[in-house]
Design an enzyme around this catalytic site. Structure first.
Site, PDB file in Angstrom:
ATOM      1  N   PRO A   1       0.992  -1.159  -0.138  1.00 47.00           N
ATOM      2  CA  PRO A   1      -0.082  -0.085   0.105  1.00 47.00           C
ATOM      3  C   PRO A   1       0.747   1.410  -0.008  1.00 47.00           C
ATOM      4  O   PRO A   1       1.950   1.280   0.774  1.00 47.00           O
ATOM      5  CB  PRO A   1      -0.883  -0.310   1.408  1.00 47.00           C
ATOM      6  CG  PRO A   1      -0.657  -1.483   1.784  1.00 47.00           C
ATOM      7  CD  PRO A   1       0.810  -1.963   1.416  1.00 47.00           C
ATOM      8  N   GLU A   2       0.617   2.187  -0.793  1.00 53.35           N
ATOM      9  CA  GLU A   2       1.393   3.521  -0.864  1.00 53.35           C
ATOM     10  C   GLU A   2       0.363   4.430  -0.642  1.00 53.35           C
ATOM     11  O   GLU A   2      -0.953   4.141  -0.197  1.00 53.35           O
ATOM     12  CB  GLU A   2       1.843   3.411  -2.408  1.00 53.35           C
ATOM     13  CG  GLU A   2       2.751   2.542  -2.766  1.00 53.35           C
ATOM     14  CD  GLU A   2       3.438   2.714  -4.161  1.00 53.35           C
ATOM     15  OE1 GLU A   2       3.249   3.623  -4.759  1.00 53.35           O
ATOM     16  OE2 GLU A   2       4.001   1.513  -4.693  1.00 53.35           O
TER      17      GLU A   2
END
Ligand SMILES: [Zn+2]
Length: 272
Positions: free
Chosen positions: A2-3
């Site tokens: 996840p960014e």
């Protein structure tokens, strides 16, 4: 992994619903990357005031202290009044009067850390202190960005990934922003001219804003706290498209290894 867009999508998917709720109980599963930092029972009775984001951290403000949440490599949060029975990969669960917040994290690189003294306390500073500018806020200033890049001789892609100038750009969004800006990922950051830096600055905002609008990217198992997947991965220009043709110029997209990660670029559109 996840960014920034995925973490922000996660935040938006439960922040309003949990705000104002009171913590009823907290249950821990297997050890995560960092310990909670207090006995779980200590959190009972606390109220949730807000959910904010800094870089890839979620900050859950309580009436005393706050919880720092990091999704690590494979973490995702769920929030609902009724969740399915606890599974093998559910390692943090906080029952509140508004619903249950659960961290599911098969690889356990994620963490939930309680900081009693707030985000300026040393324990929080250790995690949040070295973060660069928020790319979607006013503090991400093109002049400061240019000055920062001038001081860094490393390849521009590595500098973007490091997160100390600007936060939130992981592999997919760094590759995409460099494509939009027409910059070869291997160019030394210090060598970029001011107009090219201005283009990159705009490209970073553009890519992240579009990813956010698409609910982020679901490369493996990301979903929001409402269980919705992202769709940005279907419209990447270069990421994971090696061997396919460029959507702009029809040149074959290439990949190379940069610091243990794959980099994707168009040899025609992105010049050094
Ligand atoms: Zn091209």
């Amino acid at each position: 992994m996840p960014e920034l867009p995925e973490v922000e999508v996660t935040r938006l998917s439960f922040a309003q619903r949990i705000t104002g709720a009171k913590v009823v109980s907290v249950r821990l599963g297997k050890a995560l990357r960092w310990p909670l930092g207090c006995p779980p029972a200590q959190l009972a009775g606390r109220s949730v005031l807000a959910v904010r984001r800094r870089g890839k951290y979620l900050l859950i403000d309580l009436d005393q202290g706050l919880l720092l949440v990091h999704l690590g490599m494979s973490g995702r949060l769920s929030f609902a009044r009724h969740l399915p029975a606890v599974g093998n990969h559910d390692h943090f669960e906080m029952v509140t009067t508004g619903g249950t917040l659960r961290l599911t994290d098969p690889r356990r690189f994620g963490a939930v850390v309680y900081v009693a003294a707030g985000e300026d306390a040393p324990a929080a500073r250790k995690l949040l202190g070295k973060l660069g500018a928020e790319p979607l806020s006013e503090e991400f200033d093109v002049n400061q960005f240019y000055a920062g890049l001038k001081r860094r001789k490393a390849a521009i892609k590595q500098v973007l990934l490091a997160g100390d100038l600007v936060v939130g750009l992981g592999n997919i969004y760094a590759c995409e922003a460099l494509f939009l800006a027409g910059i070869r990922p291997t160019v030394s950051a210090a060598r970029l001219s001011r107009p090219r830096v201005a283009k990159l600055h705009a490209a970073i905002r553009d890519v992240l804003a579009r990813a956010l609008a698409k609910g982020g990217s679901t490369l493996r198992d990301f979903s929001s706290a409402k269980g919705q997947c992202g769709h940005f991965q279907f419209e990447t220009m270069v990421y994971a498209r090696q061997g396919q043709t460029c959507r702009v110029c029809a040149t074959v997209i290439r990949s190379l290894r940069q610091g243990q990660r794959s980099t994707f670029y168009c040899p025609h559109c992105q010049i050094s």
